[in-house]
Design a protein around this motif. Sequence first.
Motif, mmCIF file in Angstrom:
data_model
loop_
_atom_site.group_PDB
_atom_site.id
_atom_site.type_symbol
_atom_site.label_atom_id
_atom_site.label_comp_id
_atom_site.label_asym_id
_atom_site.label_seq_id
_atom_site.Cartn_x
_atom_site.Cartn_y
_atom_site.Cartn_z
ATOM 1 N N TYR A 137 0.850 -1.194 0.000
ATOM 2 C CA TYR A 137 0.000 0.000 0.000
ATOM 3 C C TYR A 137 0.881 1.237 0.000
ATOM 4 C CZ TYR A 137 -3.335 3.557 1.497
ATOM 5 O OH TYR A 137 -4.120 4.689 1.570
ATOM 6 N N ALA A 138 0.573 2.177 -0.890
ATOM 7 C CA ALA A 138 1.272 3.462 -0.930
ATOM 8 C C ALA A 138 0.259 4.534 -1.301
ATOM 9 C CB ALA A 138 2.416 3.431 -1.939
ATOM 10 N N HIS A 139 0.411 5.717 -0.706
ATOM 11 C CA HIS A 139 -0.553 6.785 -0.990
ATOM 12 C C HIS A 139 0.037 8.131 -0.595
ATOM 13 C CE1 HIS A 139 -4.459 8.504 -1.824
ATOM 14 N NE2 HIS A 139 -4.467 9.093 -0.636
ATOM 15 N N ASP A 140 -0.265 9.140 -1.397
ATOM 16 C CA ASP A 140 0.121 10.525 -1.107
ATOM 17 C C ASP A 140 -1.117 11.239 -0.574
ATOM 18 O OD1 ASP A 140 0.983 13.134 -1.059
ATOM 19 O OD2 ASP A 140 2.174 12.916 -2.891
ATOM 20 N N PHE A 141 -1.074 11.651 0.683
ATOM 21 C CA PHE A 141 -2.238 12.250 1.318
ATOM 22 C C PHE A 141 -2.296 13.757 1.152
ATOM 23 C CE2 PHE A 141 -2.218 8.175 3.410
ATOM 24 C CZ PHE A 141 -3.554 7.910 3.651
ATOM 25 N N GLY A 142 -1.252 14.367 0.616
ATOM 26 C CA GLY A 142 -1.239 15.819 0.530
ATOM 27 C C GLY A 142 -1.081 16.435 1.904
ATOM 28 N N SER A 143 -1.792 17.550 2.147
ATOM 29 C CA SER A 143 -1.662 18.269 3.413
ATOM 30 C C SER A 143 -2.495 17.596 4.497
ATOM 31 C CB SER A 143 -2.122 19.718 3.244
ATOM 32 O OG SER A 143 -1.979 20.430 4.452
ATOM 33 N N VAL A 144 -1.862 17.339 5.659
ATOM 34 C CA VAL A 144 -2.542 16.633 6.744
ATOM 35 C C VAL A 144 -2.241 17.310 8.072
ATOM 36 C CG1 VAL A 144 -2.429 14.420 5.519
ATOM 37 C CG2 VAL A 144 -0.634 15.045 7.182
ATOM 38 N N THR A 145 -3.012 16.902 9.073
ATOM 39 C CA THR A 145 -2.778 17.304 10.460
ATOM 40 C C THR A 145 -2.201 16.099 11.205
ATOM 41 O OG1 THR A 145 -4.590 18.877 10.408
ATOM 42 C CG2 THR A 145 -3.874 18.119 12.581
ATOM 43 N N LEU A 146 -1.254 16.342 12.083
ATOM 44 C CA LEU A 146 -0.671 15.248 12.863
ATOM 45 C C LEU A 146 -1.736 14.582 13.716
ATOM 46 C CD1 LEU A 146 2.690 16.839 14.131
ATOM 47 C CD2 LEU A 146 2.270 15.546 12.033
ATOM 48 N N LYS A 147 -1.868 13.280 13.587
ATOM 49 C CA LYS A 147 -2.833 12.531 14.391
ATOM 50 C C LYS A 147 -2.464 11.052 14.347
ATOM 51 C CE LYS A 147 -6.415 13.810 12.023
ATOM 52 N NZ LYS A 147 -7.810 13.954 11.518
ATOM 53 N N ASP A 148 -3.036 10.304 15.268
ATOM 54 C CA ASP A 148 -2.852 8.862 15.299
ATOM 55 C C ASP A 148 -3.385 8.269 14.003
ATOM 56 O OD1 ASP A 148 -3.038 6.051 15.827
ATOM 57 O OD2 ASP A 148 -3.183 6.458 17.976
ATOM 58 N N TRP A 149 -2.631 7.359 13.395
ATOM 59 C CA TRP A 149 -3.070 6.749 12.147
ATOM 60 C C TRP A 149 -4.356 5.942 12.322
ATOM 61 C CZ3 TRP A 149 2.341 4.724 10.128
ATOM 62 C CH2 TRP A 149 3.092 5.822 9.706
ATOM 63 N N LEU A 150 -4.669 5.554 13.533
ATOM 64 C CA LEU A 150 -5.931 4.840 13.753
ATOM 65 C C LEU A 150 -7.127 5.759 13.531
ATOM 66 C CD1 LEU A 150 -5.152 2.625 16.896
ATOM 67 C CD2 LEU A 150 -4.997 2.019 14.475
ATOM 68 N N GLN A 151 -6.887 7.068 13.506
ATOM 69 C CA GLN A 151 -7.969 8.018 13.239
ATOM 70 C C GLN A 151 -8.097 8.357 11.760
ATOM 71 O OE1 GLN A 151 -7.505 11.476 15.753
ATOM 72 N NE2 GLN A 151 -6.989 10.234 17.550
ATOM 73 N N VAL A 152 -7.245 7.759 10.943
ATOM 74 C CA VAL A 152 -7.293 7.970 9.493
ATOM 75 C C VAL A 152 -7.795 6.673 8.868
ATOM 76 C CG1 VAL A 152 -5.974 8.564 7.435
ATOM 77 C CG2 VAL A 152 -5.346 9.553 9.662
ATOM 78 N N PRO A 153 -8.994 6.643 8.302
ATOM 79 C CA PRO A 153 -9.562 5.381 7.826
ATOM 80 C C PRO A 153 -8.620 4.575 6.940
ATOM 81 C CG PRO A 153 -11.196 7.108 7.719
ATOM 82 C CD PRO A 153 -9.918 7.775 8.107
ATOM 83 N N GLU A 154 -7.876 5.246 6.060
ATOM 84 C CA GLU A 154 -7.003 4.520 5.141
ATOM 85 C C GLU A 154 -5.784 3.907 5.841
ATOM 86 O OE1 GLU A 154 -8.687 8.115 2.883
ATOM 87 O OE2 GLU A 154 -7.973 7.606 4.916
ATOM 88 N N LEU A 155 -5.497 4.341 7.075
ATOM 89 C CA LEU A 155 -4.274 3.904 7.746
ATOM 90 C C LEU A 155 -4.516 3.031 8.973
ATOM 91 C CD1 LEU A 155 -2.146 7.188 7.560
ATOM 92 C CD2 LEU A 155 -2.110 5.217 6.017
ATOM 93 N N THR A 156 -5.762 2.694 9.251
ATOM 94 C CA THR A 156 -6.037 1.892 10.452
ATOM 95 C C THR A 156 -5.414 0.504 10.360
ATOM 96 O OG1 THR A 156 -8.142 1.205 9.507
ATOM 97 C CG2 THR A 156 -8.176 3.111 10.994
ATOM 98 N N GLN A 157 -5.234 -0.011 9.151
ATOM 99 C CA GLN A 157 -4.625 -1.330 8.979
ATOM 100 C C GLN A 157 -3.338 -1.214 8.160
ATOM 101 O OE1 GLN A 157 -8.577 -3.301 7.808
ATOM 102 N NE2 GLN A 157 -7.528 -4.914 8.941
ATOM 103 N N PHE A 158 -2.599 -0.157 8.444
ATOM 104 C CA PHE A 158 -1.365 0.116 7.712
ATOM 105 C C PHE A 158 -0.150 -0.082 8.619
ATOM 106 C CE2 PHE A 158 2.025 3.200 6.786
ATOM 107 C CZ PHE A 158 2.369 2.822 5.484
#
Length: 956
Positions: free
Chosen positions: A829-850
């Motif tokens: 899995y690879a992805h460019d998210f662009g501009s983001v806010t620092l947060k736990d990856w468990l709060q990012v749907p695409e990264l909960t199983q990353f």
Amino acid sequence: MTTKRMMKCCLLAATALLALADTPALAGPLEEGFRVPPIEARPRFRWWWPGDAVTDEELRREVKLMADTGFAGAEIQSFSPNFITLTPDEKERVNQYAEPSFFAHVRTAGEAAKSAGLTLDYTLGSSWPSGGGFAIPPELAFTELTMARSEVKGGQVGPIKLTIPKRTRRLGALNFLDARVKDPKVADWGKRLDARARTVAVVAVKGGAPMLNPAAAGAMGMTLTPWRDVITPGTLDPSSSIVLTDKLRDDGTLDWTPPPGDWQLFLFRQYASDVGVLGAAGQGPQLILDHMNPKAFAAHVARVGDPLGNNPPGLRSTFVDSLELMQDIQWGPELLKEFKKRRGYDLTPYLPFVLQPGWMQAWNEHWSPPYFDSSSGDFAERVRTDYRRTVSDMMIEGFIQPFVAWNHSHGLKAKFQAHGGPFDVIRGYGLADIPETEDLPGEGDPLFTRLARSAAHLYGKPIVSAESLAWANRPFDVTPDEMRRRVDALIVGGVNSMILHGYNYRFHAEDWPGWHAFQPSPFAAGFSSMLNETNPVWSAMKPLGTYIGRLQSVMQAGQAVVPVAYFYGRYGYYEGIEDQGAGRLAAEKAFLAAGYDYDRINPDSIAHARVEGRQLIAQGGQRYPVLVLPPIDGIRADTAEAIAGFAKAGLPVFFIDHAPTRDEGLAQARSRDARVKKAVAAAMKAGAKVVPAAAIPDSLRTASIPANLHFSGDATGLVFVQRRIDGRTVTFVHNRGEAARAVTMTLPGVGGITRWDAMDGSMTPVSAKAVQQQTAVPLMLAAGESALLVLDPKTQAATIPSPVPVGSVTLPADGWQLRVEGHAERNPYAHDFGSVTLKDWLQVPELTQFAGTGTYRRSITVDAGWLTKGTKLVLDLGQVRDIATVTINGLSLPTMFSAPFRVDVTGLLRAGKNDLSVAVANVPQNGVINPKNPAYKKFKPVPAGWTGPVRLEASR
């Protein structure tokens, strides 16, 4: 972002203060070894091989990778890949273990290691315990004793029908699931195992039955033993014991009519065990060898060792892992004969006293009362001690000594894990060239690992090895920060050479995360740690290895300072063996709390020790200013007499609570007991003292026994080790607790104190004060933090000004550019998210199983006022899960793997715009979770990524 301009007055005031001293110029070998650890001080990997399913090309690549990662080498551990689908060709190659192709691969690995300046250890057999293959047929397999019991009353007319005990059923080496047992060459092995069964004894004894707990011990769904723990022992009259073996018919009928009274009838039967070597690769069934029979070891080593030849290139030692012998009652075919020869009487009438559930029971060692005690005082306990001493002697002579001798005859060292063995564990460790402990018990419990260190000191072995960084049921979520804490716990436990568990040979790599020696299954989660390139936190291994190497370079130098020799006369070891299961380790904890380090000393070491200058000197050269004995009733007469001699020679001797009153054994009890009493009286007359347990620390101080140190303040959870190196006193203190501790530590002698940081190799003076020929240093340790402090009498204690904060700025949590690359649900899995806010990856749907690496980027603008000479700049990343690599203006800094995630960026920033990149990687856990896979659906998501807050701080 533009930082706030600092106030000129703040800068001017700060320049008037002394800055922290820079790392001093290297002054000698100790400093040099700390800054750049020599090869022998660096850690090693346990190198899991899938049997012989390896290639020369990959072996060479992995050796080079280990060298490039800064490790000293590896320990080859051949293992059968469980719970993965193997092709027929792979199955065949896996089981070429111990065949010519396998030894050719070992030679390739050894030559590659030698060329790279590394050395390898080689496990003497696939997996553990030792055994396996056609070399260990049923006739050389280990045996166990089983027991069946019946109750009868006098007046019952014989014959009496007895239950014949069966061999305990376990999934053994001859189980039908193992295709290797279908080999025609082993078609009769089952019958040959059964042919070794024999009735050892039928014994009748007057007495009552024990009260038992309802269930026998088990683990992972396996029957470990048929014996249930005891609530209240039965009581037997040993004088009534009658051996009736010759009256037993083949059908289990006993031709005997009991005399008046209540009788217990025992039938003891010997079986050759079909328990198999765990996870073993190789041809043929995998029976465990008889560790009491040197012929069994000779047959085993002819298969797995002799083909190596003499002085095999690149090999340092061979290794035997923990024994884990799953016997109902520890036994050997020659035990009764050997017992009579060694102990002077026949054990047969007293066999009912031997059984004590939990004693050295593989995987579940614990304390239980024995099944039976005697009506006549300590009779039964004496018998048990004699039995255990005989088991110990036979295992040492049948396995450990031949193992060591074979290594020496082949130009190799012997590395051995003695824990888990039903013998004198301190002697077992000490016989090896490299005693090895492990960190699974008590999660790196430094009191447990002190047993191996004790043996090293007593027997003069400079290296204390440890199977390290192993967690049960956590194959994928152990963080490098936890690893660092475990490393520190091992260091304060006396370890100075770690084997990291473990590096998996690259196998089935296309199915991320690839083969793991403890592959999760629907039945068990397996063990950590998974340390290879498929783990996203692999880049932490190089700085972690350097961290370990720096500490080990210091702990391998000089002499250990251990004031207390604390007697240990038991056979085998588990927590609770000395205090009937309480496991308080009260004396050991009291010594350390009072600032006294200790070693456990066994009777064998006492027999070879001497006293000079009122100090006990072990055969290995270690010096102890005092000998302390726990509250024991029995001790060997020769040991008591040696202790009396020590006291007469001026050695302070303390008995906790009471002194021994008798010999430990039964033979010649009256005369041996008299010798013990006479020896104790002589020791007391020479100055030995009986002291209540609570008064031991004060008694040591009153007797002017020099302590390692003294803590003022709440030192709960603080553990230490200490060494003297070239006139300097080196102390390593670790906070094992979950709360911060602020204490003052007072060290003997006067001098300046420097704190050596194993993370970056720096050596920084710290504030200290000379007080009455001692040096006091304030110490603040966060939970899990450690300090390595060096007292040098050639320098003076001084007050060192603390850095003065002159400004800080918090970077925004938003506006970061994020790109991730790794795996999700075990797929790339690879992805460019662009501009983001620092947060736990468990709060990012695409990264909960990353699981993988997320790279955060942004530019920051720094005002020239921050870059004034003498200003130190630190970037604090805040909360990171689990490692981070900072890159500033294209220059990457060493990977950070442990909290606090703070990095010195002085000199890297320039006035104006700067490019900042932070690469964050998490452990594999989230990326392996798969609800559709029964082996991976059980894992739970863990926090991941970067949450901050991020601060840039300036100080002078």
